[in-house]
Scaffold this motif. Sequence first.
Motif, PDB file in Angstrom:
ATOM      1  N   SER A 224       0.749  -1.269  -0.010  1.00  0.00           N
ATOM      2  CA  SER A 224      -0.023  -0.001  -0.136  1.00  0.00           C
ATOM      3  C   SER A 224       0.949   1.251  -0.040  1.00  0.00           C
ATOM      4  N   VAL A 225       1.992   1.259   0.703  1.00  0.00           N
ATOM      5  CA  VAL A 225       2.661   2.567   0.871  1.00  0.00           C
ATOM      6  C   VAL A 225       3.841   2.571  -0.132  1.00  0.00           C
ATOM      7  N   GLY A 226       4.290   1.469  -0.479  1.00  0.00           N
ATOM      8  CA  GLY A 226       5.559   1.327  -1.193  1.00  0.00           C
ATOM      9  C   GLY A 226       7.056   1.135  -0.297  1.00  0.00           C
ATOM     10  N   VAL A 227       7.766   0.556  -1.040  1.00  0.00           N
ATOM     11  CA  VAL A 227       9.185   0.309  -0.344  1.00  0.00           C
ATOM     12  C   VAL A 227       9.853   1.479  -0.025  1.00  0.00           C
ATOM     13  N   ILE A 228       9.804   2.529  -0.641  1.00  0.00           N
ATOM     14  CA  ILE A 228      10.457   3.947  -0.287  1.00  0.00           C
ATOM     15  C   ILE A 228      10.174   4.455   0.869  1.00  0.00           C
ATOM     16  N   LEU A 229       8.680   4.535   1.173  1.00  0.00           N
ATOM     17  CA  LEU A 229       8.064   5.184   2.109  1.00  0.00           C
ATOM     18  C   LEU A 229       7.689   4.640   3.343  1.00  0.00           C
ATOM     19  N   VAL A 230       7.608   3.132   3.005  1.00  0.00           N
ATOM     20  CA  VAL A 230       6.935   2.473   4.367  1.00  0.00           C
ATOM     21  C   VAL A 230       7.745   2.578   5.593  1.00  0.00           C
ATOM     22  N   SER A 231       9.003   2.899   5.500  1.00  0.00           N
ATOM     23  CA  SER A 231       9.819   3.065   7.015  1.00  0.00           C
ATOM     24  C   SER A 231       9.070   4.394   7.644  1.00  0.00           C
ATOM     25  N   ALA A 232       8.594   5.342   6.946  1.00  0.00           N
ATOM     26  CA  ALA A 232       8.106   6.602   7.367  1.00  0.00           C
ATOM     27  C   ALA A 232       7.024   6.365   8.391  1.00  0.00           C
ATOM     28  N   MET A 233       6.194   5.048   8.107  1.00  0.00           N
ATOM     29  CA  MET A 233       5.092   4.621   9.241  1.00  0.00           C
ATOM     30  C   MET A 233       5.527   3.907  10.220  1.00  0.00           C
ATOM     31  N   LEU A 234       6.809   3.594  10.279  1.00  0.00           N
ATOM     32  CA  LEU A 234       7.224   3.128  11.405  1.00  0.00           C
ATOM     33  C   LEU A 234       8.019   3.845  12.433  1.00  0.00           C
ATOM     34  N   ILE A 235       8.451   5.079  11.823  1.00  0.00           N
ATOM     35  CA  ILE A 235       9.253   6.335  12.569  1.00  0.00           C
ATOM     36  C   ILE A 235       8.276   7.318  13.025  1.00  0.00           C
ATOM     37  N   GLY A 236       7.439   8.054  11.994  1.00  0.00           N
ATOM     38  CA  GLY A 236       6.721   9.028  12.427  1.00  0.00           C
ATOM     39  C   GLY A 236       5.768   8.794  13.486  1.00  0.00           C
ATOM     40  N   PRO A 237       4.993   7.828  13.532  1.00  0.00           N
ATOM     41  CA  PRO A 237       4.089   7.734  14.666  1.00  0.00           C
ATOM     42  C   PRO A 237       4.577   7.754  16.048  1.00  0.00           C
TER      43      PRO A 237
ATOM     44  N   ILE B 257       0.396   3.061  22.664  1.00  0.00           N
ATOM     45  CA  ILE B 257      -0.970   3.256  22.079  1.00  0.00           C
ATOM     46  C   ILE B 257      -1.272   4.471  21.380  1.00  0.00           C
ATOM     47  N   LEU B 258      -0.546   5.589  21.822  1.00  0.00           N
ATOM     48  CA  LEU B 258      -0.803   6.796  21.026  1.00  0.00           C
ATOM     49  C   LEU B 258      -0.212   6.625  19.729  1.00  0.00           C
ATOM     50  N   SER B 259       1.055   6.103  19.567  1.00  0.00           N
ATOM     51  CA  SER B 259       1.927   5.961  18.468  1.00  0.00           C
ATOM     52  C   SER B 259       0.844   5.046  17.311  1.00  0.00           C
ATOM     53  N   ALA B 260       0.079   3.802  18.097  1.00  0.00           N
ATOM     54  CA  ALA B 260      -0.823   3.115  17.134  1.00  0.00           C
ATOM     55  C   ALA B 260      -1.974   4.086  16.342  1.00  0.00           C
ATOM     56  N   ILE B 261      -2.610   5.082  17.574  1.00  0.00           N
ATOM     57  CA  ILE B 261      -3.405   5.790  17.162  1.00  0.00           C
ATOM     58  C   ILE B 261      -3.233   7.053  16.137  1.00  0.00           C
ATOM     59  N   PHE B 262      -2.041   7.513  16.341  1.00  0.00           N
ATOM     60  CA  PHE B 262      -1.357   8.346  15.193  1.00  0.00           C
ATOM     61  C   PHE B 262      -1.431   7.536  13.641  1.00  0.00           C
ATOM     62  N   GLY B 263      -0.799   6.289  13.902  1.00  0.00           N
ATOM     63  CA  GLY B 263      -0.702   5.656  12.925  1.00  0.00           C
ATOM     64  C   GLY B 263      -1.984   5.338  11.859  1.00  0.00           C
ATOM     65  N   ALA B 264      -3.019   4.979  12.929  1.00  0.00           N
ATOM     66  CA  ALA B 264      -4.236   4.691  12.401  1.00  0.00           C
ATOM     67  C   ALA B 264      -5.245   5.928  11.865  1.00  0.00           C
ATOM     68  N   ILE B 265      -4.971   7.129  12.454  1.00  0.00           N
ATOM     69  CA  ILE B 265      -5.552   8.406  11.977  1.00  0.00           C
ATOM     70  C   ILE B 265      -4.817   8.544  10.574  1.00  0.00           C
ATOM     71  N   SER B 266      -3.888   8.470  10.357  1.00  0.00           N
ATOM     72  CA  SER B 266      -2.900   9.023   9.353  1.00  0.00           C
ATOM     73  C   SER B 266      -3.630   7.843   8.199  1.00  0.00           C
ATOM     74  N   GLY B 267      -3.550   6.612   8.515  1.00  0.00           N
ATOM     75  CA  GLY B 267      -3.969   5.635   7.506  1.00  0.00           C
ATOM     76  C   GLY B 267      -5.543   6.027   7.094  1.00  0.00           C
TER      77      GLY B 267
ATOM     78  N   MET C 101       0.852  11.678   7.879  1.00  0.00           N
ATOM     79  CA  MET C 101       1.796  11.133   8.891  1.00  0.00           C
ATOM     80  C   MET C 101       2.828  12.362   9.361  1.00  0.00           C
ATOM     81  N   SER C 102       3.529  12.433   8.454  1.00  0.00           N
ATOM     82  CA  SER C 102       4.679  13.492   8.647  1.00  0.00           C
ATOM     83  C   SER C 102       4.268  15.087   9.042  1.00  0.00           C
ATOM     84  N   ILE C 103       3.048  15.339   8.554  1.00  0.00           N
ATOM     85  CA  ILE C 103       2.299  16.623   9.156  1.00  0.00           C
ATOM     86  C   ILE C 103       2.402  16.502  10.535  1.00  0.00           C
ATOM     87  N   ILE C 104       1.489  15.707  11.095  1.00  0.00           N
ATOM     88  CA  ILE C 104       1.229  15.281  12.455  1.00  0.00           C
ATOM     89  C   ILE C 104       2.692  15.206  13.221  1.00  0.00           C
TER      90      ILE C 104
END
Lengths: 281, 362
Positions: free
Chosen positions: A200-213, A229-239, A262-265
């Motif tokens: 869904s996110v692609g090889v290049i940007l997938v790591s951002a979803m692990l770092i950003g939240p 928990i917050l991190s999971a919530i932030f991830g879910a919101i951006s998704g 996610m980056s904006i958050i």
Amino acid sequence: MLELFKQYNFLLVLVGVTVFSASAGAIGVISVLRRQSLIGDAISHATLPGIVIVFMLLQTKNSFLFLVGAIIAGIFAYLLILLINNNTKIDLDTTLAITLTFFFGLGMMLLSISSKSKNAAQAGIQEYIFGSAATINQMDVIMIVITSIIVLCVYLFLYKEIKIFIFDELQAILSGFEPKIMHIIILISSLIVISVGIQSVGVILVSAMLIGPGVSALQWSKKFHVVVILSAIFGAISGFTGVLLSSYVDKLPTGSTVVFIMSIITVVSILISRLKFKKEK
Amino acid sequence: MQQEIILILILTTISCALTGSFLVLRKMSMITDAISHTVLLGIIIAYFVTRDLNSPLLFILATLFGLITVWLVELIVKTKRVKEDASIGIIFPLFFSLSIILITKYAHHVHIDKDVVLLGQLVLTPLSRVTLFGYSFPVALVSSTLITIINVIFIIIFYKELKITSFDKEYSKLIGISNTLISFLLMSLVSSTAVMSFDIVGAILVISLMIVPASSAYLITKKLVMMIVLTLLFAVSGSLIGYAIAYYFDISVTGVISVVNGIIFIVVMLLNAESSVIYKYGLKKFKKKKFEQQLILIHIYNHEKDFEELGVETINLHLNWPRKKLEKHILDLTKNEMLYKNNTMYHLTTKGKKYITKVLNK
């Protein structure tokens, strides 16, 4: 608006991306706290050759076997990182750059070899580089859900161990469990999350979803369980908002939109926490 | 046309590898990962303004975005709320995702293509040409020559400053060299080199060319001049070998060169005594063997003529070793004329005695 929710395909994408983002956020906290967040970036780039090799062998798109290929390639990349890191004076940063370019280069090379055969499914595999959420099917969503259950289990059963492992590796050894095993468990679970997210996110940007939240969550709390928990919530919101936005606005790539939100958050979280920090002073 | 492509490739390789060697020394390798992706945003924004892909504004704005990336990463680290690795991991996706959104949404079917970002278009470079002094040159050849000259001049002029700030920041402060200024200049150079090379070889190969050859050289030498020479040697040979393979099999040039650079690094790592796993493993085995053989000799030396301790049948019990392991060592030692068997007992030869007294320091 409700019309959209009645579409089965849209629901699949929405659920898939949201659940993936949440589990990526949760597992990503660990590498952020261990100051190894860029390892995720290197490893996610490194999954490309694994996927391409599986594709070359099968000549069709099979999400589950792609996942296996990605995980195996990721493990090889991690072994190369360890080999360089343990035997040379080269720092982790440089090690990651070397591993990333080697594996991704290999992926591109194999991709160009396989594209000679002019297979119709060829286009499908190129989507893995930049991500294409629209191609998520039922099977993918099931795998994403299984992955998030694995992440949940890791946290539920190993919560105390993870906490000690992150903050005090020496204490971990003293209290009698091998940090090596923790390394492997966390590596494998991160790898699975990365691998299911690539589509869904692609090889290049997938790591951002692990770092950003993780980084965002750390701005709001100092308690570990709250951060996870917050991190999971932030991830879910951006998704969630990413998928919604990209289906309303014409020609908006879903993966990149999710990462952008996610980056904006993250940036806003850092700014707010910085302001609070200044006031307290 | 073939020669032009190779020349462009070599010049790009040289300029990337030169700036890269200082990044490796400064332990800033992953910043190239960020820069090589974020300059895309500069290119796109400039394209929207000028609607011309050959405008110099593209180059200026893209270079500026590279610098902004570095600046933002440092700014975020300075808030002390985020560590450096995570800081790179935030800024780069922010810019890159925005770039992909803008490309997909607005620049569809235009010359800017998502794949070009990663792969570059080395093979197509001779197609866009410019006429200088009555001759026709590829644009990429002119730009890569320029950037190589700038890089070489910069390194020659600031060689001392670069060296001191890379190795000893405290000392550079003491003798009045501004690390901030040198860092800024170096980063501008990295950024402009990345922008120039980006179009030709793509983001991934830019990182590979900047970091991998320099790392291979860094493993072997401790002298900066030597490191730069070796870096260039590794980089140029990697690119040429990679290009030859890619040309022969008609596959992705970018991919093959990245792989070749990686293989060169791994080979250097494995062959180089200091870092080699093979060597370390061999050394360990060799030391173990030597130590065990010395133990046998010392045992015989200490119990000379004791039938119980040195008997052929019983010696393994006294050393508490498996029979097989002992026999292997004894065979080896007999061959070396360190000991001999007589009356079902082991004895030291004169050579063995001499050796062991030396080991025991008697």
